[in-house]
Design an enzyme around this catalytic site. Structure first.
Site, PDB file in Angstrom:
ATOM      1  N   ASP A  22       6.673   8.027  -5.774  1.00 55.27           N
ATOM      2  CA  ASP A  22       6.342   7.935  -7.194  1.00 55.27           C
ATOM      3  C   ASP A  22       7.563   7.442  -7.965  1.00 55.27           C
ATOM      4  O   ASP A  22       8.607   8.085  -7.958  1.00 55.27           O
ATOM      5  CB  ASP A  22       5.917   9.331  -7.680  1.00 55.27           C
ATOM      6  CG  ASP A  22       5.674   9.366  -9.174  1.00 55.27           C
ATOM      7  OD1 ASP A  22       5.554   8.297  -9.792  1.00 55.27           O
ATOM      8  OD2 ASP A  22       5.611  10.484  -9.726  1.00 55.27           O
ATOM      9  N   ASN A  24       7.482   6.555 -11.388  1.00 50.91           N
ATOM     10  CA  ASN A  24       7.508   6.809 -12.840  1.00 50.91           C
ATOM     11  C   ASN A  24       7.261   8.274 -13.217  1.00 50.91           C
ATOM     12  O   ASN A  24       7.035   8.590 -14.380  1.00 50.91           O
ATOM     13  CB  ASN A  24       6.505   5.894 -13.577  1.00 50.91           C
ATOM     14  CG  ASN A  24       5.059   6.229 -13.219  1.00 50.91           C
ATOM     15  OD1 ASN A  24       4.823   7.100 -12.381  1.00 50.91           O
ATOM     16  ND2 ASN A  24       4.124   5.555 -13.836  1.00 50.91           N
ATOM     17  N   ASP A  26       4.813  10.383 -12.682  1.00 52.84           N
ATOM     18  CA  ASP A  26       3.512  10.958 -13.058  1.00 52.84           C
ATOM     19  C   ASP A  26       2.824  11.679 -11.901  1.00 52.84           C
ATOM     20  O   ASP A  26       1.677  12.116 -12.022  1.00 52.84           O
ATOM     21  CB  ASP A  26       2.575   9.874 -13.633  1.00 52.84           C
ATOM     22  CG  ASP A  26       2.181   8.835 -12.583  1.00 52.84           C
ATOM     23  OD1 ASP A  26       2.684   8.922 -11.435  1.00 52.84           O
ATOM     24  OD2 ASP A  26       1.367   7.956 -12.899  1.00 52.84           O
ATOM     25  N   ASP A  30       3.395   4.960  -6.443  1.00 49.37           N
ATOM     26  CA  ASP A  30       3.090   3.716  -7.161  1.00 49.37           C
ATOM     27  C   ASP A  30       3.986   2.579  -6.677  1.00 49.37           C
ATOM     28  O   ASP A  30       4.843   2.764  -5.802  1.00 49.37           O
ATOM     29  CB  ASP A  30       3.241   3.929  -8.681  1.00 49.37           C
ATOM     30  CG  ASP A  30       4.604   4.495  -9.038  1.00 49.37           C
ATOM     31  OD1 ASP A  30       5.592   4.127  -8.369  1.00 49.37           O
ATOM     32  OD2 ASP A  30       4.692   5.318  -9.966  1.00 49.37           O
ATOM     33  N   ASP A  99      -5.323  -5.027   1.637  1.00 42.94           N
ATOM     34  CA  ASP A  99      -6.503  -4.478   2.290  1.00 42.94           C
ATOM     35  C   ASP A  99      -7.719  -5.135   1.661  1.00 42.94           C
ATOM     36  O   ASP A  99      -7.886  -5.086   0.442  1.00 42.94           O
ATOM     37  CB  ASP A  99      -6.543  -2.951   2.075  1.00 42.94           C
ATOM     38  CG  ASP A  99      -7.077  -2.213   3.278  1.00 42.94           C
ATOM     39  OD1 ASP A  99      -8.139  -2.625   3.770  1.00 42.94           O
ATOM     40  OD2 ASP A  99      -6.438  -1.236   3.702  1.00 42.94           O
ATOM     41  N   ASP A 200     -11.117  -4.274   6.163  1.00 43.18           N
ATOM     42  CA  ASP A 200     -11.697  -2.949   6.348  1.00 43.18           C
ATOM     43  C   ASP A 200     -13.085  -3.022   6.995  1.00 43.18           C
ATOM     44  O   ASP A 200     -13.949  -3.777   6.526  1.00 43.18           O
ATOM     45  CB  ASP A 200     -11.820  -2.308   4.957  1.00 43.18           C
ATOM     46  CG  ASP A 200     -12.194  -0.846   5.014  1.00 43.18           C
ATOM     47  OD1 ASP A 200     -11.383  -0.043   5.477  1.00 43.18           O
ATOM     48  OD2 ASP A 200     -13.326  -0.509   4.573  1.00 43.18           O
ATOM     49  N   GLU A 254     -10.344  -4.474  11.145  1.00 39.18           N
ATOM     50  CA  GLU A 254     -10.595  -3.108  11.609  1.00 39.18           C
ATOM     51  C   GLU A 254     -11.947  -3.085  12.307  1.00 39.18           C
ATOM     52  O   GLU A 254     -12.949  -3.543  11.759  1.00 39.18           O
ATOM     53  CB  GLU A 254     -10.603  -2.129  10.440  1.00 39.18           C
ATOM     54  CG  GLU A 254     -10.646  -0.698  10.940  1.00 39.18           C
ATOM     55  CD  GLU A 254     -11.089   0.305   9.891  1.00 39.18           C
ATOM     56  OE1 GLU A 254     -10.753   1.487  10.040  1.00 39.18           O
ATOM     57  OE2 GLU A 254     -11.776  -0.069   8.924  1.00 39.18           O
ATOM     58  N   HIS A 326      -3.658   6.023   8.039  1.00 40.25           N
ATOM     59  CA  HIS A 326      -4.131   6.995   7.050  1.00 40.25           C
ATOM     60  C   HIS A 326      -5.465   7.642   7.435  1.00 40.25           C
ATOM     61  O   HIS A 326      -5.962   8.484   6.707  1.00 40.25           O
ATOM     62  CB  HIS A 326      -4.280   6.276   5.707  1.00 40.25           C
ATOM     63  CG  HIS A 326      -5.334   5.217   5.768  1.00 40.25           C
ATOM     64  ND1 HIS A 326      -5.198   4.088   6.566  1.00 40.25           N
ATOM     65  CD2 HIS A 326      -6.551   5.121   5.204  1.00 40.25           C
ATOM     66  CE1 HIS A 326      -6.296   3.355   6.468  1.00 40.25           C
ATOM     67  NE2 HIS A 326      -7.128   3.952   5.642  1.00 40.25           N
ATOM     68  N   ASP A 327      -6.061   7.222   8.548  1.00 42.10           N
ATOM     69  CA  ASP A 327      -7.364   7.754   8.947  1.00 42.10           C
ATOM     70  C   ASP A 327      -7.297   8.795  10.059  1.00 42.10           C
ATOM     71  O   ASP A 327      -8.332   9.280  10.504  1.00 42.10           O
ATOM     72  CB  ASP A 327      -8.279   6.613   9.420  1.00 42.10           C
ATOM     73  CG  ASP A 327      -8.797   5.792   8.251  1.00 42.10           C
ATOM     74  OD1 ASP A 327      -8.882   6.335   7.134  1.00 42.10           O
ATOM     75  OD2 ASP A 327      -9.114   4.606   8.463  1.00 42.10           O
TER      76      ASP A 327
HETATM   77  C1  NOJ Z   1     -11.783   2.403   6.943  1.00 46.23           C
HETATM   78  C2  NOJ Z   1     -10.605   2.839   6.128  1.00 46.23           C
HETATM   79  O1  NOJ Z   1      -9.444   2.781   6.888  1.00 46.23           O
HETATM   80  C3  NOJ Z   1     -10.925   4.221   5.630  1.00 46.23           C
HETATM   81  O2  NOJ Z   1      -9.825   4.851   5.046  1.00 46.23           O
HETATM   82  C4  NOJ Z   1     -12.074   4.112   4.672  1.00 46.23           C
HETATM   83  O3  NOJ Z   1     -12.444   5.399   4.243  1.00 46.23           O
HETATM   84  C5  NOJ Z   1     -13.280   3.444   5.334  1.00 46.23           C
HETATM   85  N1  NOJ Z   1     -12.920   2.292   6.097  1.00 46.23           N
HETATM   86  C6  NOJ Z   1     -14.269   3.016   4.294  1.00 46.23           C
HETATM   87  O4  NOJ Z   1     -13.734   1.980   3.528  1.00 46.23           O
END
Ligand code: NOJ
Length: 551
Positions: A22, A24, A26, A30, A99, A200, A254, A326-327
């Protein structure tokens, strides 16, 4: 346009913007924060950044529900901050991937708002159906996140399809106008100077004709009817021909549920439509299809996945290499050992950084961040986690259900990056949007910067080595001791250079069988994770790794 395939020499860093830094105060990560940390990313040896979505979004799926594709969200700093970051990255020789989320939009996108009111030309931008007699849904498909894949819309008086959350309606890619929109979006960002896209769930964009019921697939019912659908290659070829071929860019698709032979139809260098693929097999060594069906970690499964892709793509296509994003929960907590945190963090790094392909490092992976383990289930944010918690394992005790989430939830890897041991782990001077993992005083960047033996500095060394050794880019891959359930050993070989990577996944000492054809007396040990006086040629310490070079 001459395609240089520059990505073959790159190492990428993935930024999940809300939790990176972050700038700034908040509480929300960012682009000002990213700008501050560009030199840090560069210092890892990374020369590319993939940004998870930074567009305006109501945030139902943390940005994967986009309401405007041609802007940057104000909470991330808007377009001005983005241009600064893009320029700053390029000045440092780093590429930037956006993305591209075009299987679905947010239901708050103007297209959807007009489509539900049948305002032209948007009427058929989404997949609308009246439902079957007797008030039944149009088909039996499940969404990937929240129950059934259909939701009734009062305004339109029809159901719309959403393969993810209710607030993520699927676009109708069979409509040529929608494909034109996708091309416009691609051009917009490429013309601004971005270097490519991570696309994605792009293998979902073409649904089976007639949207038939599915009677086969055990989970996510319907998947065989929309994954790798009938027009997928045609649509991707159109994007390539009309846009991507005109830029020296990198595209990364993906692809849930894909195996190498099928992947080649997308990424074969001769006639594929994209450059590389994010496959999920390397994420399934401790689960069945999804993190929500956990199984015991099997090194053999991990090795099989790695090797299969290395062998099958050789000379034909290019691999994308990753352990975290992140998944999925954090990799040390899954495939490694929290007890042997430092050792296993380094071994995991070595296990993938010397393979052929383009590696990605997910924010925090380079300091060995571990799964977040909150004390209560209502601390979770993620839409998929919350649905899952409310609907599965209802027969288990509350504590067992909570522990399942620690192991399965995407939020386990979405806590703020731990920069130092000050308040909020140095992530923000304000109130962070999400919880900080309480281990930040022990695991943070500042502490590891100061320690030559840290996981962070191991990543730096490994990335530096991979970049300086042409055998890593060009050499053959060969797996040794395939049936050993505790060791992952692979060689990379080309004329004049040979590399051997040895990784133990055992929590006790383990015998290293002698690999034939490798004379250790002539080798140089270029990377390892125990001190030299502990080294025993034929015995590996817990989670020991070694990389040997012959020249
Ligand atoms: C794959 C992305 O990596 C994930 O984070 C997202 O929730 C789903 N696709 C839907 O967009």
């Amino acid at each position: 346009m001459n395609k240089t395939r520059w990505y073959k020499d790159s190492v990428f860093y993935q930024i999940w913007p809300r939790s990176f830094k972050d700038g700034n105060g908040d509480g929300m990560g960012d682009l000002y924060g990213v700008y501050e940390k560009l030199d840090y990313i560069k210092s890892l040896g990374c020369d590319g950044i993939w940004f998870s979505p930074i567009y305006p979004s109501p945030g139902a799926d943390c940005g994967y529900d986009i309401s405007d594709y041609m802007d940057i969200a104000p909470e991330f700093g808007g377009m001005e901050a983005f241009r600064l970051v893009l320029e700053g990255a390029h000045q440092r020789g780093m590429k930037v991937l956006m993305d591209l989320v075009v299987n679905h939009t947010s239901d708050e996108h103007e297209w959807f708002q007009k489509s539900r009111r049948r305002i032209e030309p948007y009427t058929d931008y989404y997949i609308w159906r009246p439902g079957k007699p007797g008030g039944k849904l149009p088909n039996n498909w499940d969404s990937n996140f929240e129950g059934k894949a259909w939701t009734w819309d009062e305004v339109r008086g029809e159901y719309y399809l959403h393969l993810f959350a209710v607030k993520q309606p699927d676009l109708n890619m069979d409509n040529p106008l929608v494909r034109e929109e996708v091309k416009r979006i691609m051009k917009f960002w490429l013309d601004m100077g971005v270097d490519g896209f991570r696309e994605d769930v792009i293998t979902y964009i073409s649904k089976a004709e007639g949207l038939p019921d599915d009677h086969l697939f055990p989970i996510y019912k319907g998947m065989p009817k929309y994954n790798h659908g009938p027009h997928i290659h045609e649509y991707l070829a159109e994007f390539k021909r009309d846009v991507l071929d005109h830029y020296d860019c990198f595209t990364l698709a993906e692809a849930p549920l894909v195996w190498p032979d099928q992947a080649l139809k997308y990424i074969d260098e001769e006639n594929g439509q994209i450059d590389a693929m994010i496959q999920f097999q390397c994420q399934c060594a401790d689960c069945l299809f999804t993190d929500y069906i956990p199984t015991k970690f099997s090194l053999k499964r991990m090795k099989r996945a790695f090797s299969n892709w290395q062998y099958k793509l050789r000379h034909r296509a290019w691999n994308m290499l990753y352990l975290e994003n992140h998944d999925h929960p954090r990799i040390i907590s899954r495939y490694g050992s929290e007890k042997f945190w430092k050792e296993s963090g380094k071994t995991l790094a070595a296990s993938y950084l010397f393979q052929q392909g383009t590696p990605f490092v997910y924010q925090g992976q380079e300091i060995g961040m571990l799964n977040w383990k909150p004390e209560s289930a209502d601390m979770y944010e993620d839409v998929q986690t919350c649905y899952n918690y409310a609907h599965s394992a209802l027969n288990k005790t509350p504590q067992q259900r909570l522990e399942r989430l620690w192991r399965s939830s995407r939020d386990s890897a979405r806590t703020p990056v731990q920069w130092d041991s000050s308040e909020n782990a140095g992530f923000s001077t304000g109130e962070p949007w999400f919880y900080v993992n309480q281990n930040y005083r022990e695991i943070n960047v500042a502490q590891q910067e100061a320690d030559p033996d840290s996981i962070l500095n191991f990543y730096r060394k490994a990335i530096h080595l991979r970049k300086s050794l042409s055998v890593v880019r060009h050499g053959n891959y060969r797996e040794l001791f395939r049936y050993n359930s505790k060791l992952y050993v692979y060689a990379r070989e080309m004329k004049g250079q040979k590399l051997l990577v040895i990784c133990s996944f055992s929590n006790r000492d383990h015998i290293l069988p002698t690999p034939t054809g490798f004379d250790f007396s002539k080798a140089q040990l270029i990377l390892n994770n125990y001190s030299d006086d502990e080294l025993q040629l034929n015995v590996l310490k817990p989670y020991e790794c070694r990389v040997y070079l012959w020249t």
